[in-house]
Design an enzyme around this catalytic site. Sequence first.
Site, PDB file in Angstrom:
ATOM      1  N   SER A 189      14.873  21.246 -16.199  1.00  0.00           N
ATOM      2  CA  SER A 189      13.218  22.102 -16.465  1.00  0.00           C
ATOM      3  C   SER A 189      13.678  22.876 -17.554  1.00  0.00           C
ATOM      4  O   SER A 189      14.709  23.302 -17.220  1.00  0.00           O
ATOM      5  CB  SER A 189      12.923  22.126 -15.425  1.00  0.00           C
ATOM      6  OG  SER A 189      11.898  23.693 -15.532  1.00  0.00           O
TER       7      SER A 189
ATOM      8  N   HIS B  13       0.756  -1.203   0.126  1.00  0.00           N
ATOM      9  CA  HIS B  13      -0.398  -0.021  -0.500  1.00  0.00           C
ATOM     10  C   HIS B  13       0.511   1.340   0.028  1.00  0.00           C
ATOM     11  O   HIS B  13       1.106   2.531   0.711  1.00  0.00           O
ATOM     12  CB  HIS B  13      -1.297  -0.347   1.184  1.00  0.00           C
ATOM     13  CG  HIS B  13      -1.784  -1.454   1.540  1.00  0.00           C
ATOM     14  ND1 HIS B  13      -2.917  -1.775   0.786  1.00  0.00           N
ATOM     15  CD2 HIS B  13      -0.854  -2.320   2.201  1.00  0.00           C
ATOM     16  CE1 HIS B  13      -3.208  -2.480   1.466  1.00  0.00           C
ATOM     17  NE2 HIS B  13      -2.232  -3.312   2.268  1.00  0.00           N
TER      18      HIS B  13
ATOM     19  N   GLU C 166       9.744   8.277 -17.127  1.00  0.00           N
ATOM     20  CA  GLU C 166       8.521   8.746 -17.351  1.00  0.00           C
ATOM     21  C   GLU C 166       7.590   7.591 -18.830  1.00  0.00           C
ATOM     22  O   GLU C 166       6.632   7.344 -18.662  1.00  0.00           O
ATOM     23  CB  GLU C 166       7.838  10.110 -17.200  1.00  0.00           C
ATOM     24  CG  GLU C 166       8.384  10.435 -15.800  1.00  0.00           C
ATOM     25  CD  GLU C 166       8.398  11.957 -15.955  1.00  0.00           C
ATOM     26  OE1 GLU C 166       7.595  12.720 -15.122  1.00  0.00           O
ATOM     27  OE2 GLU C 166       9.335  12.909 -15.843  1.00  0.00           O
TER      28      GLU C 166
ATOM     29  N   LYS D 214      16.226  21.593 -11.295  1.00  0.00           N
ATOM     30  CA  LYS D 214      15.278  20.000 -11.618  1.00  0.00           C
ATOM     31  C   LYS D 214      16.443  19.385 -12.206  1.00  0.00           C
ATOM     32  O   LYS D 214      17.018  19.779 -13.637  1.00  0.00           O
ATOM     33  CB  LYS D 214      13.685  20.426 -11.971  1.00  0.00           C
ATOM     34  CG  LYS D 214      12.801  20.869 -10.929  1.00  0.00           C
ATOM     35  CD  LYS D 214      11.492  20.962 -11.486  1.00  0.00           C
ATOM     36  CE  LYS D 214      11.206  19.151 -11.148  1.00  0.00           C
ATOM     37  NZ  LYS D 214       9.835  19.245 -12.175  1.00  0.00           N
TER      38      LYS D 214
END
Length: 460
Positions: free
Chosen positions: A278, A157, A291, A284
Amino acid sequence: MFKKPWGGRFKKKIHKAAERFSASIDLDKRLYLEDIEGSVAHAIMLGQTGIITEKESEKIVKGLKRIQKEIEAGNFPFEEEFEDIHLNIEKRLIEKIGDVGGKLHTARSRNDQIALDERLYLRRGIGEIINLIKGLAEEFINFAEKNIDVVMPLYTHLQRAQPVLLSHYLLAYYEMFKRDRDRYLDCLKRINDMPLGAGAGAGTPFPIDRDYVAEMLNFPQVTKNSIDTVSDRDFIAEFISTSAILAMHVSRLSEELVLWSSKEFDFVDLGDEFTTGSSIMPQKRNPDIAELLRGKTGRVYGNLVSILTLMKGLPLSYNRDMQEDKEPMFSTLDTVTSSLEVLTQMIRNTKFKPENMKKALTNSFITATDLADYLAGKGMPFRQAHEVTGKLVAYAEKKGKELLKLNISEMQMFSSLFEEGVFEFITIEGSISSRKSYGGTARENVLKMTDEAKKEVAKW
Ligand code: ARG
């Protein structure tokens, strides 16, 4: 001049818009090699069986080989007017060797020809995928071997659940990809049926030798029913469904890497080679590759729905709708191949952060199960042991102490079964080394798993 092969019956030419709409040459020129291989085998068989003369057969084979060279040199004039790869090659063959080229299509139809081309193509593609899976599996195994002492929390979980070895965790992915490999091998068994000879669907009156063609093309058997042969695209659906399961595994692993590379987890560093910056936030480093791997899974699932939907309403036998099978097939092959390539490289370059993984094991009562197991080992029914431990955890939480920081008399307030030895059970090392059940996370188990995996992969 080469006309469309059905020209005899038609008075008017096809409308330009219809021609453009129905052409598939842009996509199916990828099948040129398989188309030529199949045609060469077919021509040889026609010569051997006396359906055409040996001389004619030789001429055709030579012409086909010249065409192959021409395509490979980038000099072949692909033409939309001739629809697909089969007609483009046939037209060129006749241009090159004259009317005798028109004999190649004796005892054959594009309906069985395309089924052959696709089977040959997929067989190759799956071979490549299987090799790539091997490379990926080796990364997991090498890593597991070299980092056997790295500990981390296992999550259920997405909550910290139990301590495990990172090697054990990575070998879980090894098991998944091993099953994917098995599924591809199984899929290959059904792809490996030689379809040529089904003709348009009813078979052919010529005395062809299908077994001989199968032998030349390295197929262990021929398809049994000519109607099924030209109607069947199960083998593509099966390939894509196998790929969809693999893509799901790739996606889950990518998701882990996305999470683990966040500051919140900080378990891995994906390195500059597999992240991007970024354009606006200078601090970043984004896990774009992971992804995209996750995102491309959607494409493979889409391809599965596409082929299943394409086929579901078709009466037997061949229908032109089936030409639409190429896009999902090629797209799946390309997506899976490129995903496996980049994933393997990314895993190889990933730096794990053992200190942070270990830190994540603190302040979370992660060995509470061990405490309950301890009581159960002393004869308390597990349900009751769970309850007692729950109360003890609540107590420790209130006191702001980890389980290991409690003293024995505090423990004994909850059960008289607790003795000094209990503390060995609830250290991280104690917890991990106690999980000796087959498949469990104890070090010696994981070492054995690694060793077995290594031996398996060596035989792949
Ligand atoms: N390009 C066609 C396909 O991919 C080849 C078979 C065409 N057969 C036909 N009867 N029009 O399905």
